[in-house]
Design an enzyme around this catalytic site. Structure first.
Site, PDB file in Angstrom:
ATOM      1  N   ARG A  29       0.806  -1.222   0.000  1.00  0.00           N
ATOM      2  CA  ARG A  29       0.000   0.000   0.000  1.00  0.00           C
ATOM      3  C   ARG A  29       0.841   1.275   0.000  1.00  0.00           C
ATOM      4  NH1 ARG A  29      -3.588  -2.253   4.925  1.00  0.00           N
ATOM      5  NH2 ARG A  29      -1.703  -3.526   5.111  1.00  0.00           N
ATOM      6  N   TYR A 391      33.006  32.493  -3.296  1.00  0.00           N
ATOM      7  CA  TYR A 391      33.177  31.038  -3.267  1.00  0.00           C
ATOM      8  C   TYR A 391      34.537  30.731  -2.658  1.00  0.00           C
ATOM      9  CZ  TYR A 391      34.259  26.288  -4.426  1.00  0.00           C
ATOM     10  OH  TYR A 391      34.634  24.983  -4.315  1.00  0.00           O
ATOM     11  N   ASN A 411      39.730  26.911  -7.500  1.00  0.00           N
ATOM     12  CA  ASN A 411      40.392  25.743  -6.924  1.00  0.00           C
ATOM     13  C   ASN A 411      40.523  24.595  -7.909  1.00  0.00           C
ATOM     14  OD1 ASN A 411      37.596  25.483  -6.893  1.00  0.00           O
ATOM     15  ND2 ASN A 411      37.619  24.065  -5.172  1.00  0.00           N
ATOM     16  N   TYR A 412      39.888  24.695  -9.043  1.00  0.00           N
ATOM     17  CA  TYR A 412      39.808  23.558  -9.956  1.00  0.00           C
ATOM     18  C   TYR A 412      40.360  23.957 -11.318  1.00  0.00           C
ATOM     19  CZ  TYR A 412      37.605  19.546 -12.302  1.00  0.00           C
ATOM     20  OH  TYR A 412      37.360  18.396 -13.000  1.00  0.00           O
TER      21      TYR A 412
HETATM   22  C1  UD1 Z   1      -1.817  -6.545  11.355  1.00  0.00           C
HETATM   23  C2  UD1 Z   1      -2.706  -7.476  12.202  1.00  0.00           C
HETATM   24  C3  UD1 Z   1      -3.949  -6.732  12.632  1.00  0.00           C
HETATM   25  C4  UD1 Z   1      -3.552  -5.503  13.417  1.00  0.00           C
HETATM   26  C5  UD1 Z   1      -2.566  -4.622  12.654  1.00  0.00           C
HETATM   27  C6  UD1 Z   1      -1.981  -3.597  13.583  1.00  0.00           C
HETATM   28  C7  UD1 Z   1      -2.329  -9.772  11.426  1.00  0.00           C
HETATM   29  C8  UD1 Z   1      -2.852 -10.888  10.628  1.00  0.00           C
HETATM   30  N1  UD1 Z   1      -3.052  -8.645  11.423  1.00  0.00           N
HETATM   31  O1  UD1 Z   1      -2.524  -6.208  10.179  1.00  0.00           O
HETATM   32  O2  UD1 Z   1      -4.761  -7.563  13.449  1.00  0.00           O
HETATM   33  O3  UD1 Z   1      -4.718  -4.752  13.756  1.00  0.00           O
HETATM   34  O4  UD1 Z   1      -1.469  -5.390  12.129  1.00  0.00           O
HETATM   35  O5  UD1 Z   1      -1.143  -2.683  12.938  1.00  0.00           O
HETATM   36  O6  UD1 Z   1      -1.300  -9.925  12.073  1.00  0.00           O
HETATM   37  N2  UD1 Z   1       4.990  -9.111   7.973  1.00  0.00           N
HETATM   38  C9  UD1 Z   1       5.996 -10.042   7.811  1.00  0.00           C
HETATM   39  N3  UD1 Z   1       5.752 -11.157   7.081  1.00  0.00           N
HETATM   40  C10 UD1 Z   1       4.543 -11.420   6.536  1.00  0.00           C
HETATM   41  C11 UD1 Z   1       3.511 -10.466   6.695  1.00  0.00           C
HETATM   42  C12 UD1 Z   1       3.758  -9.333   7.428  1.00  0.00           C
HETATM   43  O7  UD1 Z   1       7.103  -9.854   8.296  1.00  0.00           O
HETATM   44  O8  UD1 Z   1       4.411 -12.460   5.901  1.00  0.00           O
HETATM   45  C13 UD1 Z   1       5.265  -7.889   8.743  1.00  0.00           C
HETATM   46  C14 UD1 Z   1       5.124  -6.627   7.922  1.00  0.00           C
HETATM   47  O9  UD1 Z   1       6.376  -6.255   7.382  1.00  0.00           O
HETATM   48  C15 UD1 Z   1       4.625  -5.611   8.945  1.00  0.00           C
HETATM   49  C16 UD1 Z   1       3.899  -6.452   9.975  1.00  0.00           C
HETATM   50  O10 UD1 Z   1       4.310  -7.797   9.768  1.00  0.00           O
HETATM   51  O11 UD1 Z   1       5.677  -4.935   9.561  1.00  0.00           O
HETATM   52  C17 UD1 Z   1       2.378  -6.337   9.874  1.00  0.00           C
HETATM   53  O12 UD1 Z   1       1.950  -6.737   8.589  1.00  0.00           O
HETATM   54  P1  UD1 Z   1       0.776  -5.984   7.830  1.00  0.00           P
HETATM   55  O13 UD1 Z   1       0.588  -6.661   6.537  1.00  0.00           O
HETATM   56  O14 UD1 Z   1       1.012  -4.537   7.825  1.00  0.00           O
HETATM   57  O15 UD1 Z   1      -0.473  -6.323   8.776  1.00  0.00           O
HETATM   58  P2  UD1 Z   1      -1.828  -5.532   8.890  1.00  0.00           P
HETATM   59  O16 UD1 Z   1      -2.695  -5.878   7.735  1.00  0.00           O
HETATM   60  O17 UD1 Z   1      -1.586  -4.114   9.165  1.00  0.00           O
HETATM   61 CA    CA Z   2       0.250  -2.896   9.226  1.00  0.00          CA
END
Ligand code: UD1
Ligand code: CA
Length: 500
Positions: A29, A391, A411-412
């Site tokens: 997003r 300069y 200088n250059y």
């Molecule tokens: C998530 C939560 C949601 C919560 C919200 C809070 C889940 C399923 N949902 O949703 O309940 O309200 O955060 O901000 O957990 N990430 C990984 N690997 C993955 C997927 C995600 O490392 O496979 C990391 C992302 O980089 C990010 C974090 O996990 O930093 C959260 O992922 P994101 O996709 O933003 O979750 P949300 O849809 O915001």
């Molecule tokens: Ca998130």
């Protein structure tokens, strides 16, 4: 007992708290070529904000789960937390495919092998989270006999967040499960209590539980949020801790990022104001995380202080001035719209308005560098002045030197850079070109408009321009010459231009 300094893959025996920071996602997003967790607030990448909270809570190790742009995320984290990296407190785990937040925790499991304490799980996209909230969470987890605890918040607009489903729908009912927006019924979507994505869970329980998850949801992902339902199903109460919405706001798109950055700045500026910094307009003052500003400093509207900038007591930074990696001495003034990068500005020096200091500019105490003066890799000694349009590059300028308007250090030569040395007390007239390498001795005077190609001895007057010529009686001679030519041209209309 000697402390362990090796980067062993086994957690240190004494630690009872570890952390996992989930930072593998792309952040679709954001519509960015850069991984979301590398976008910055206050000059600090999102993932580093979360890392700092984990370190401040005492977590050891902190496992950062990387995936999208893994190498870049890892290098960035290492660059921002050298001390923790050196102490072996940070580990990286790779999640090859981003199959969801629970899958990310699975990826961290090997890095926690043998660890039996509590695991704090943080998402790398919740940068406003405060240490105090994590402390309350950990206390709640302990009070819950070491079982699952999580942070919730009440959002006026909960769209996009996981909702906390409680028994009987009551605000105080036991947590039954967390339901994601896409999987929620209309009734569940009306719930305003949301999941912050911050959890404290015993390590063994966490890793066992996520190991058993299935992708039984609309997004075909492994949801870490299913922890809540798993605990409830096992008859274990889930403890919750409420936090202010502003702290829990996640960053999912650029609008979120801008809002979080504004909130971060408000917090930062409030702390600076309380510490004795004057801000003409705090809403338009930008002081990055790595910057230090002493008491009795005044910051004008639109001032931007970034990098490792340090501003000492009593200094003033004017409207729209940009300072990156600069030191500003006590009582110094950086006036409006000056742009300074990697410069040292001495005590009581005056810079600008509209000055340009580039890396390696070193101004001793009391130096004046005025409007439209550019200084690069040059030192100006105590009390020296270059007040207008100049300069100065690759120059060493002594104390008490006056650099006239329009002075240029050439200088250059098209191939290499050369040094200009101007000793103490020299007076450089206006519009002088100093063709480097060249040295001007102590107390010498250089006439305006000179092009100086040879060294000037101390105390000498140097003139490097053609001598002025005055042709006497010029107007009259010119008119007389024109009268001789005129009759030949004037025969058409009879009018002569002679005598005008
Ligand atoms: C998530 C939560 C949601 C919560 C919200 C809070 C889940 C399923 N949902 O949703 O309940 O309200 O955060 O901000 O957990 N990430 C990984 N690997 C993955 C997927 C995600 O490392 O496979 C990391 C992302 O980089 C990010 C974090 O996990 O930093 C959260 O992922 P994101 O996709 O933003 O979750 P949300 O849809 O915001
Ligand atoms: Ca998130």
């Amino acid at each position: 007992m000697p402390s362990r300094t090796t980067h062993s893959s086994r957690p240190r025996r004494r630690s009872t708290l570890a952390a996992i920071v989930l930072a593998a996602g792309k952040g679709t997003r954001m519509r960015s070529d850069r991984a979301k967790v590398l976008h910055e607030i206050g000059g600090v990448p999102l993932v580093v904000h979360s890392l700092r909270v984990a370190l401040a809570a005492g977590a050891d190790p902190v496992v950062i789960v990387v995936g999208h742009q893994a190498a870049l995320v890892e290098a960035t984290v290492r660059g921002h937390a050298p001390a923790a990296v050196a102490a072996g407190r940070i580990r990286f785990a790779v999640q090859e495919r981003q199959l969801g937040t629970a899958d990310a925790v699975r990826a961290a499991a090997p890095a926690l092998a043998g660890f039996g304490g509590t695991v704090l799980v943080l998402y790398a996209d919740v940068p406003m989270l405060e240490r105090a909230t994590v402390r309350r969470l950990l206390r709640a987890a302990r009070a819950n006999r070491g079982r699952t605890a999580l942070v919730t918040a009440r959002f006026d607009d909960p769209t996009g967040y996981g909702r906390i489903v409680r028994a009987g729908g009551a605000a105080t009912g036991a947590v039954q499960r967390i339901v994601e927006e896409t999987d929620a019924s209309p009734g569940e979507r009306a719930i305003h209590e949301i999941n912050a994505g911050i959890y404290a869970v015993p390590a063994r329980r966490l890793l066992e539980t996520v190991g058993a998850f299935r992708r039984a949801n609309r997004q075909r992902e492994l949801y870490l949020t299913d922890l809540a339902a798993a605990a409830a199903a096992a008859g274990q109460p889930v403890a919750t801790v409420g936090a202010p919405a502003a702290e829990i706001q996640g960053v999912n798109d650029r609008a979120d990022l801008a809002a979080a950055a504004a909130a971060w700045r408000a917090r930062r500026n409030r702390a600076l104001l309380r510490a004795g910094v004057t801000m003409i307009d705090p809403a338009r003052t930008y002081v990055d995380d790595g910057v230090t500003v002493a008491a009795d400093v005044t910051l004008g509207p639109g001032a931007v202080l970034s990098g490792a900038t340090r501003v000492a007591r009593g200094a003033a930074v004017g409207p729209g001035a940009l300072l990156h990696d600069c030191t500003v001495g006590p009582g110094a003034e950086v006036r409006a719209y000056s742009v300074c990068d990697g410069a040292e500005i001495g005590a009581r020096a005056v810079v600008g308005p509209f000055a340009r200091l580039r890396p390696g500019a070193r101004l001793a105490p009391g130096v004046h560098v005025g409007n439209f003066v550019e200084v690069k890799k040059s030192a100006l000694g105590r009390g020296s002045k270059a007040n207008h349009l100049a300069y100065l590059g690759d120059a060493t300028i002594g104390a008490g030197v006056n650099v006239g308007a329009g002075t240029i250090t050439c200088n250059y030569d098209g191939t290499a850079k050369h040094q200009t040395v101007i000793d103490d007390g020299v007076f450089v007239g206006s519009n002088v070109s100093l063709v480097a390498p060249v040295r001007v001795g102590r107390g010498a005077v250089i006439g305006a408009g000179s092009t100086i190609t040879d060294d000037v001895p101390a105390g000498a007057l140097a003139l490097g321009r053609s001598r002025q010529v005055a042709i006497s009686d010029y107007r009259r001679k010119k008119a007389a010459a024109a009268a001789v030519r005129a009759p030949r041209r004037a025969n058409g209309n009879g009018r002569s231009r002679a005598g005008r």
